[in-house]
Design a protein around this motif. Sequence first.
Motif, PDB file in Angstrom:
ATOM      1  N   GLY A 241       0.790  -1.228   0.000  1.00 37.90           N
ATOM      2  CA  GLY A 241       0.000   0.000   0.000  1.00 37.90           C
ATOM      3  C   GLY A 241       0.820   1.274   0.000  1.00 37.90           C
ATOM      4  N   THR A 242       2.136   1.186   0.049  1.00 37.04           N
ATOM      5  CA  THR A 242       2.964   2.391   0.024  1.00 37.04           C
ATOM      6  C   THR A 242       3.005   2.960  -1.390  1.00 37.04           C
ATOM      7  N   PRO A 243       3.354   4.237  -1.521  1.00 36.60           N
ATOM      8  CA  PRO A 243       3.478   4.810  -2.872  1.00 36.60           C
ATOM      9  C   PRO A 243       4.457   4.033  -3.753  1.00 36.60           C
ATOM     10  N   LEU A 244       5.523   3.527  -3.165  1.00 35.83           N
ATOM     11  CA  LEU A 244       6.496   2.761  -3.935  1.00 35.83           C
ATOM     12  C   LEU A 244       5.902   1.448  -4.441  1.00 35.83           C
ATOM     13  N   ALA A 245       5.118   0.779  -3.611  1.00 38.45           N
ATOM     14  CA  ALA A 245       4.453  -0.458  -4.039  1.00 38.45           C
ATOM     15  C   ALA A 245       3.419  -0.153  -5.119  1.00 38.45           C
ATOM     16  N   GLU A 246       2.709   0.967  -4.969  1.00 42.39           N
ATOM     17  CA  GLU A 246       1.746   1.348  -6.001  1.00 42.39           C
ATOM     18  C   GLU A 246       2.460   1.636  -7.316  1.00 42.39           C
ATOM     19  N   ARG A 247       3.613   2.246  -7.249  1.00 42.49           N
ATOM     20  CA  ARG A 247       4.394   2.537  -8.448  1.00 42.49           C
ATOM     21  C   ARG A 247       4.776   1.234  -9.162  1.00 42.49           C
ATOM     22  N   ALA A 248       5.198   0.229  -8.382  1.00 45.17           N
ATOM     23  CA  ALA A 248       5.537  -1.071  -8.967  1.00 45.17           C
ATOM     24  C   ALA A 248       4.297  -1.715  -9.588  1.00 45.17           C
ATOM     25  N   LEU A 249       3.169  -1.607  -8.908  1.00 42.12           N
ATOM     26  CA  LEU A 249       1.920  -2.156  -9.435  1.00 42.12           C
ATOM     27  C   LEU A 249       1.528  -1.465 -10.740  1.00 42.12           C
ATOM     28  N   ARG A 250       1.633  -0.151 -10.770  1.00 40.36           N
ATOM     29  CA  ARG A 250       1.305   0.583 -12.000  1.00 40.36           C
ATOM     30  C   ARG A 250       2.227   0.170 -13.146  1.00 40.36           C
ATOM     31  N   TYR A 251       3.498  -0.001 -12.841  1.00 45.01           N
ATOM     32  CA  TYR A 251       4.445  -0.438 -13.864  1.00 45.01           C
ATOM     33  C   TYR A 251       4.020  -1.797 -14.418  1.00 45.01           C
ATOM     34  N   ALA A 252       3.736  -2.743 -13.516  1.00 44.59           N
ATOM     35  CA  ALA A 252       3.350  -4.083 -13.944  1.00 44.59           C
ATOM     36  C   ALA A 252       2.070  -4.055 -14.778  1.00 44.59           C
ATOM     37  N   CYS A 253       1.094  -3.269 -14.348  1.00 43.27           N
ATOM     38  CA  CYS A 253      -0.169  -3.169 -15.096  1.00 43.27           C
ATOM     39  C   CYS A 253       0.054  -2.571 -16.483  1.00 43.27           C
ATOM     40  N   GLY A 254       0.916  -1.580 -16.557  1.00 41.04           N
ATOM     41  CA  GLY A 254       1.175  -0.920 -17.835  1.00 41.04           C
ATOM     42  C   GLY A 254       2.020  -1.744 -18.785  1.00 41.04           C
ATOM     43  N   GLU A 255       2.989  -2.453 -18.248  1.00 42.93           N
ATOM     44  CA  GLU A 255       3.918  -3.219 -19.082  1.00 42.93           C
ATOM     45  C   GLU A 255       3.443  -4.632 -19.411  1.00 42.93           C
ATOM     46  N   PHE A 256       2.643  -5.216 -18.539  1.00 49.03           N
ATOM     47  CA  PHE A 256       2.247  -6.618 -18.693  1.00 49.03           C
ATOM     48  C   PHE A 256       0.731  -6.795 -18.565  1.00 49.03           C
ATOM     49  N   PRO A 257      -0.045  -6.045 -19.344  1.00 45.25           N
ATOM     50  CA  PRO A 257      -1.503  -6.070 -19.169  1.00 45.25           C
ATOM     51  C   PRO A 257      -2.156  -7.408 -19.499  1.00 45.25           C
ATOM     52  N   THR A 258      -1.494  -8.247 -20.276  1.00 47.03           N
ATOM     53  CA  THR A 258      -2.092  -9.541 -20.620  1.00 47.03           C
ATOM     54  C   THR A 258      -1.563 -10.676 -19.749  1.00 47.03           C
ATOM     55  N   SER A 259      -0.652 -10.359 -18.845  1.00 51.11           N
ATOM     56  CA  SER A 259      -0.112 -11.373 -17.937  1.00 51.11           C
ATOM     57  C   SER A 259      -1.046 -11.571 -16.747  1.00 51.11           C
ATOM     58  N   ASP A 260      -0.882 -12.700 -16.065  1.00 52.16           N
ATOM     59  CA  ASP A 260      -1.582 -12.919 -14.800  1.00 52.16           C
ATOM     60  C   ASP A 260      -0.811 -12.165 -13.732  1.00 52.16           C
ATOM     61  N   LEU A 261      -1.393 -11.096 -13.206  1.00 52.94           N
ATOM     62  CA  LEU A 261      -0.750 -10.267 -12.196  1.00 52.94           C
ATOM     63  C   LEU A 261      -1.297 -10.617 -10.816  1.00 52.94           C
ATOM     64  N   THR A 262      -0.400 -10.750  -9.843  1.00 53.89           N
ATOM     65  CA  THR A 262      -0.805 -11.054  -8.476  1.00 53.89           C
ATOM     66  C   THR A 262      -0.123 -10.096  -7.521  1.00 53.89           C
TER      67      THR A 262
ATOM     68  N   GLU B 270      -7.644  -1.044  -2.839  1.00 59.64           N
ATOM     69  CA  GLU B 270      -6.895   0.052  -3.467  1.00 59.64           C
ATOM     70  C   GLU B 270      -6.130  -0.455  -4.693  1.00 59.64           C
ATOM     71  N   ALA B 271      -5.495  -1.616  -4.564  1.00 58.26           N
ATOM     72  CA  ALA B 271      -4.744  -2.192  -5.680  1.00 58.26           C
ATOM     73  C   ALA B 271      -5.678  -2.538  -6.839  1.00 58.26           C
ATOM     74  N   ASP B 272      -6.856  -3.069  -6.531  1.00 56.43           N
ATOM     75  CA  ASP B 272      -7.838  -3.377  -7.579  1.00 56.43           C
ATOM     76  C   ASP B 272      -8.253  -2.119  -8.331  1.00 56.43           C
ATOM     77  N   ALA B 273      -8.374  -0.999  -7.608  1.00 59.10           N
ATOM     78  CA  ALA B 273      -8.732   0.266  -8.256  1.00 59.10           C
ATOM     79  C   ALA B 273      -7.636   0.709  -9.222  1.00 59.10           C
ATOM     80  N   VAL B 274      -6.386   0.517  -8.827  1.00 57.70           N
ATOM     81  CA  VAL B 274      -5.269   0.846  -9.725  1.00 57.70           C
ATOM     82  C   VAL B 274      -5.322  -0.054 -10.953  1.00 57.70           C
ATOM     83  N   ALA B 275      -5.485  -1.347 -10.752  1.00 59.03           N
ATOM     84  CA  ALA B 275      -5.539  -2.283 -11.873  1.00 59.03           C
ATOM     85  C   ALA B 275      -6.700  -1.953 -12.813  1.00 59.03           C
ATOM     86  N   ALA B 276      -7.819  -1.526 -12.252  1.00 57.83           N
ATOM     87  CA  ALA B 276      -8.985  -1.168 -13.073  1.00 57.83           C
ATOM     88  C   ALA B 276      -8.675   0.011 -13.990  1.00 57.83           C
TER      89      ALA B 276
END
Length: 157
Positions: A11-32, A73-79
Amino acid sequence: MPERVLIPYDGTPLAERALRYACGEFPTSDLTALYVVDKARDDTAASGWGDHPSEWTDWLTERRDHAQELFREADAVAAEYDVELGTGVAIGPVADMVIQVAEEYGMDLIVVGAHGQSALGELLIGSVARSLVRRSPVPVTTVRDSPGDDPTADGGD
């Protein structure tokens, strides 16, 4: 492109940044997104709990509830990226648990937030990220928190 990507998420800004990167770079991958409950790193953990197992059980229940809040919160970012996000909770030392989950669930990549660069240009990464980079059986992409950077523009092994 990796099929299965694991993102340690607290839930930290740094973790959110990593999540955003993963969502943007690997949108067709299974993200966990993985939240790790680590008594040694958690400020809410009481020291010297004594002989009452219910204190430990109550604390773990509260931590799992906290994880569910973070996952909303993470689901909202992924959405925002129109991607599905799986979630999981593990209990133990953070780096150990991330590596264990990556191995057990056949992850192809770990994406983790790391602190930015010093004046000398050396990458300063936190102890968890450093441990993952050194010990992970799968590739690790670190996403820096350098001010002004686009979260989808800076990753590295």
